[in-house]
Design an enzyme around this catalytic site. Sequence first.
Site, PDB file in Angstrom:
ATOM      1  N   ASN A 209       0.836  -1.199   0.000  1.00  0.00           N
ATOM      2  CA  ASN A 209       0.000   0.000   0.000  1.00  0.00           C
ATOM      3  C   ASN A 209       0.875   1.256   0.000  1.00  0.00           C
ATOM      4  O   ASN A 209       1.972   1.279   0.568  1.00  0.00           O
ATOM      5  CB  ASN A 209      -1.040   0.016   1.125  1.00  0.00           C
ATOM      6  N   GLU A 211       0.429   5.259   0.693  1.00  0.00           N
ATOM      7  CA  GLU A 211      -0.498   6.297   1.189  1.00  0.00           C
ATOM      8  C   GLU A 211      -0.086   7.674   0.697  1.00  0.00           C
ATOM      9  O   GLU A 211       0.982   7.863   0.098  1.00  0.00           O
ATOM     10  CB  GLU A 211      -0.566   6.212   2.717  1.00  0.00           C
ATOM     11  N   CYS A 220      -4.260   0.827  -2.231  1.00  0.00           N
ATOM     12  CA  CYS A 220      -4.132  -0.437  -1.505  1.00  0.00           C
ATOM     13  C   CYS A 220      -3.063  -1.327  -2.133  1.00  0.00           C
ATOM     14  O   CYS A 220      -2.712  -1.189  -3.313  1.00  0.00           O
ATOM     15  CB  CYS A 220      -5.461  -1.185  -1.517  1.00  0.00           C
ATOM     16  N   GLU A 222      -3.286  -4.443  -2.987  1.00  0.00           N
ATOM     17  CA  GLU A 222      -3.802  -5.264  -4.088  1.00  0.00           C
ATOM     18  C   GLU A 222      -3.756  -4.485  -5.389  1.00  0.00           C
ATOM     19  O   GLU A 222      -3.412  -5.033  -6.453  1.00  0.00           O
ATOM     20  CB  GLU A 222      -5.251  -5.688  -3.796  1.00  0.00           C
ATOM     21  N   CYS A 256     -11.033  -3.462  -3.283  1.00  0.00           N
ATOM     22  CA  CYS A 256     -10.028  -4.394  -3.815  1.00  0.00           C
ATOM     23  C   CYS A 256     -10.655  -5.714  -4.239  1.00  0.00           C
ATOM     24  O   CYS A 256     -10.151  -6.386  -5.140  1.00  0.00           O
ATOM     25  CB  CYS A 256      -8.914  -4.615  -2.800  1.00  0.00           C
TER      26      CYS A 256
HETATM   27  N1  THU Z   1      -5.290  -1.580   2.820  1.00  0.00           N
HETATM   28  C1  THU Z   1      -4.801  -2.329   1.783  1.00  0.00           C
HETATM   29  O1  THU Z   1      -3.695  -2.069   1.290  1.00  0.00           O
HETATM   30  N2  THU Z   1      -5.546  -3.372   1.323  1.00  0.00           N
HETATM   31  C2  THU Z   1      -6.754  -3.738   1.840  1.00  0.00           C
HETATM   32  O2  THU Z   1      -7.433  -4.578   1.269  1.00  0.00           O
HETATM   33  C3  THU Z   1      -7.200  -3.159   3.134  1.00  0.00           C
HETATM   34  C4  THU Z   1      -6.578  -1.837   3.445  1.00  0.00           C
HETATM   35  C5  THU Z   1      -4.496  -0.421   3.283  1.00  0.00           C
HETATM   36  C6  THU Z   1      -5.052   0.903   2.899  1.00  0.00           C
HETATM   37  C7  THU Z   1      -4.419   1.826   3.909  1.00  0.00           C
HETATM   38  O3  THU Z   1      -3.143   2.215   3.439  1.00  0.00           O
HETATM   39  C8  THU Z   1      -4.233   0.946   5.138  1.00  0.00           C
HETATM   40  O4  THU Z   1      -4.391  -0.383   4.681  1.00  0.00           O
HETATM   41  C9  THU Z   1      -5.237   1.236   6.248  1.00  0.00           C
HETATM   42  O5  THU Z   1      -6.536   1.253   5.754  1.00  0.00           O
END
Ligand code: THU
Length: 298
Positions: A209, A211, A220, A222, A256
């Site tokens: 992920n 941000e 995310c 995925e 996702c």
């Molecule tokens: N996150 C993912 O990368 N994949 C998911 O399916 C669930 C959430 C990340 C997004 C964000 O950077 C952090 O987790 C907290 O929500």
Amino acid sequence: MRNVELKARDPDPARTLERSLALGAEDRGELVQRDTYFARSRGRLKLREQEPGGAELIAYVRPDGEAARVSAYERAPVGDAAALRRALDAALGTTVVVAKRRRLLLWDGVRIHLDEVEELGSFVELEAVAPEDSDLGAERAKVERLRAELAIEDAALVAVGYSDLLLDPDEALLRAADAAMRNAYVPYSGFKVGAALRAPSGVIYTGANVENAAYPQSQCAEASALGALVAAGETAFVEAAVVAERIDLCPPCGGCRQRLSELGGLETRVHLGRPGGPRRTVTLGELLPLSFGSKDLA
Ligand code: THU
């Protein structure tokens, strides 16, 4: 010879070492071990090359299972390890090599192994060697007592050997997701996620992920992995894994599930968990029932 033994992932080897020493365990120092596993044997057959210490051939039988298990084994000292390795490889074939650094401690007849295993990470093993006439009751009790003292949780227990973890293709996918997760850019949530996708070609693509200070622009894990797969010229995946640092099983978010469904099938398996840890495997169809897809546009 027989052992009662237990293996677990170790999130904090320094703490385990400290607790073992506080219990009065004797520190026997560090060993570098390389185990070569051979195919076509009854039970398991491995050549252990150890520094310091030399080499031995070990044949053993051990049922898989998470709690303390009994292992029966034979050990044969080896003079010329390289020659024996070549001979057994030629005759039987090699299945896998497990390389590790082991800190060995002894507590009341129980061996405590603090293992750093290449490609797998940190583990703790407890091994109580049983005298021939033992009903194993005392050995089980010691392993359970030590397990409680070292605070080894149920979720950390590992049911199989290091060689199985290295050979299992589902584990390989979880390891790839775990490695990507470590590079996640998460200054705002602190919640690291990694994803891995196996393409029909067999190649594994990963993502973490990413941000952003403008929060909705975050991506995310995925989505990152799907981008890597498409950028490499692939348009589908046949299996996926998602790993998070702070929770044992990270369910993919709703968005996702939709993204993954674009390039995966209803039956495509998604592994949620951690390398060597408890795992839940679900299909994309289970994650996103009654999904909207290209079929609806047609
Ligand atoms: N996150 C993912 O990368 N994949 C998911 O399916 C669930 C959430 C990340 C997004 C964000 O950077 C952090 O987790 C907290 O929500």
